[in-house]
Design an enzyme around this catalytic site. Structure first.
Site, PDB file in Angstrom:
ATOM      1  N   LYS A  51       0.781  -1.123  -0.106  1.00  0.00           N
ATOM      2  CA  LYS A  51       0.047   0.025   0.101  1.00  0.00           C
ATOM      3  C   LYS A  51       0.775   0.950  -0.098  1.00  0.00           C
ATOM      4  CE  LYS A  51      -3.628  -2.253   2.488  1.00  0.00           C
ATOM      5  NZ  LYS A  51      -4.214  -2.706   3.667  1.00  0.00           N
ATOM      6  N   GLN A  97      -4.066  -1.374  10.070  1.00  0.00           N
ATOM      7  CA  GLN A  97      -4.094  -2.627   9.437  1.00  0.00           C
ATOM      8  C   GLN A  97      -4.510  -3.587  10.413  1.00  0.00           C
ATOM      9  OE1 GLN A  97      -2.989  -3.287   6.281  1.00  0.00           O
ATOM     10  NE2 GLN A  97      -3.630  -5.369   6.690  1.00  0.00           N
ATOM     11  N   ASP A 122     -10.418   2.951   4.901  1.00  0.00           N
ATOM     12  CA  ASP A 122     -10.996   1.814   4.621  1.00  0.00           C
ATOM     13  C   ASP A 122     -12.384   1.514   4.358  1.00  0.00           C
ATOM     14  OD1 ASP A 122      -8.881   0.002   4.342  1.00  0.00           O
ATOM     15  OD2 ASP A 122      -8.344  -0.120   6.351  1.00  0.00           O
TER      16      ASP A 122
END
Ligand code: NAD
Length: 290
Positions: free
Chosen positions: A52, A96, A119
């Site tokens: 990412k 994460q 997200d």
């Protein structure tokens, strides 16, 4: 023999568009910035985070790399999030997952400013998605939808069978596909489903997000259908330097002979997830700039 869907190329096209938008915002003195928080040393998480951050740099965006020890407490993580929420140089926050077991993921996600929830996991983002209001869409389900649209797969009236009901893939995907502007008829299958094949055999589009290697076999689909494999599984393989190889939830070799379209693993849905993340960071930066 199915057409193999090239998620990498489609993802790259989207990333180039984002790169142009990032360059335009830079002229205004703003560089989109994502704070990437990784707690612990899970090797799969580390490789996702690295991918990412590389993609962000290639799109001309910044990432603020925050690595925390596995022993970080929930209180420490919550105070970090509070600081990132009020940091105007940070446009998006990515935590994460999974977090170390002693940390409550729901509390951490809910602590994020929804305006920085790139997200799309915050309850406010989920609520906006379900209500069809503007907001951040979760990257993997959105990536699957964009992939289907870019390939001009007929979705209105199609029967999509989604295998998996997780909060990050199955549930939001089923929701997006059933939206009026997409108009698919959706069946959601999960571990409580009796006779999975009975459902997949009725599908025009099969989307596997179960985390079960090779779950979907050729005899479980009709000829010519679209098969999207979200699964990313590590299976032991001593012929590989790392000792494992990646495979999806679909038995690719047999299913590709029968399906009309199929995504490979890797190179199918994964690159779309990253492209959608960049798009969300861009959107966050533009909205906060305005
Ligand atoms: P999860 O474990 O949270 O959920 C899996 C879901 O599949 C569950 O709802 C379960 O009920 C269902 N399921 C499991 N086995 C089943 C079976 N045999 N029959 C029917 N249903 C079954 O997983 P997740 O986070 O949703 O991820 C699913 C897969 O997608 C994993 O392999 C994960 O690595 C992958 N993934 C890929 C991306 C990407 O960018 N490509 C992103 C997220 C997740």
């Amino acid at each position: 023999m199915a057409i193999i869907i090239d998620g990498k190329t489609i993802g790259l096209q989207i990333r180039e568009e984002v790169q142009q938008r990032a360059a335009a915002l830079k002229v205004q003195g703003v560089t989109p910035c994502l704070a990437v928080v990784l707690a612990g040393e899970d090797p799969a998480s580390l490789s996702y985070v690295t991918a990412k951050e590389k993609a962000l740099a290639e799109a001309g965006m910044e990432s603020r790399d925050i690595r925390l020890p596995a022993a970080t407490t929930e209180a420490e993580l919550l105070s970090l999030i509070a600081a990132l929420n009020s940091d105007t140089a940070v446009h998006g926050i990515l935590i994460q997952l999974p977090l170390p077991k002693h940390i409550n993921e729901d509390r951490v996600i809910t602590a994020m400013d929804p305006a920085k929830d790139v997200d799309g996991f915050h309850p406010v983002s989920v609520g906006n998605m379900v209500l069809g209001r503007p907001g951040f869409l979760p990257c993997t389900p959105h990536g699957v939808l964009v992939l289907l649209r870019k390939l001009r797969i007929p979705l209105s009236g199609a029967h999509a069978v989604v295998i998996g009901r997780s909060n990050i893939v199955g549930k939001p995907l089923a929701n997006l596909l059933a939206r009026r502007d997409v108009n698919a008829t959706v069946t959601v299958c999960h571990t409580g489903t009796k006779d999975l094949a009975r459902h997949t055999l009725q599908a025009d589009i099969v989307i596997a997000a179960a985390g079960s290697p090779g779950l979907i076999k050729a005899e479980m689909i009709q000829p010519g259908v679209v098969v999207i494999d979200v699964g990313v599984n590590r299976v032991p393989d001593l012929t590989k330097a790392k000792g494992y190889r990646l495979c999806g939830d679909v038995d690719f070799e047999s299913v590709k002979e029968k399906a009309g379209f199929i995504t490979p693993v890797p190179g199918g849905v994964g690159p779309m997830t990253i492209a959608m993340l960049l798009q969300n960071v861009m959107q966050a930066a533009e909205v906060q700039y305005e």
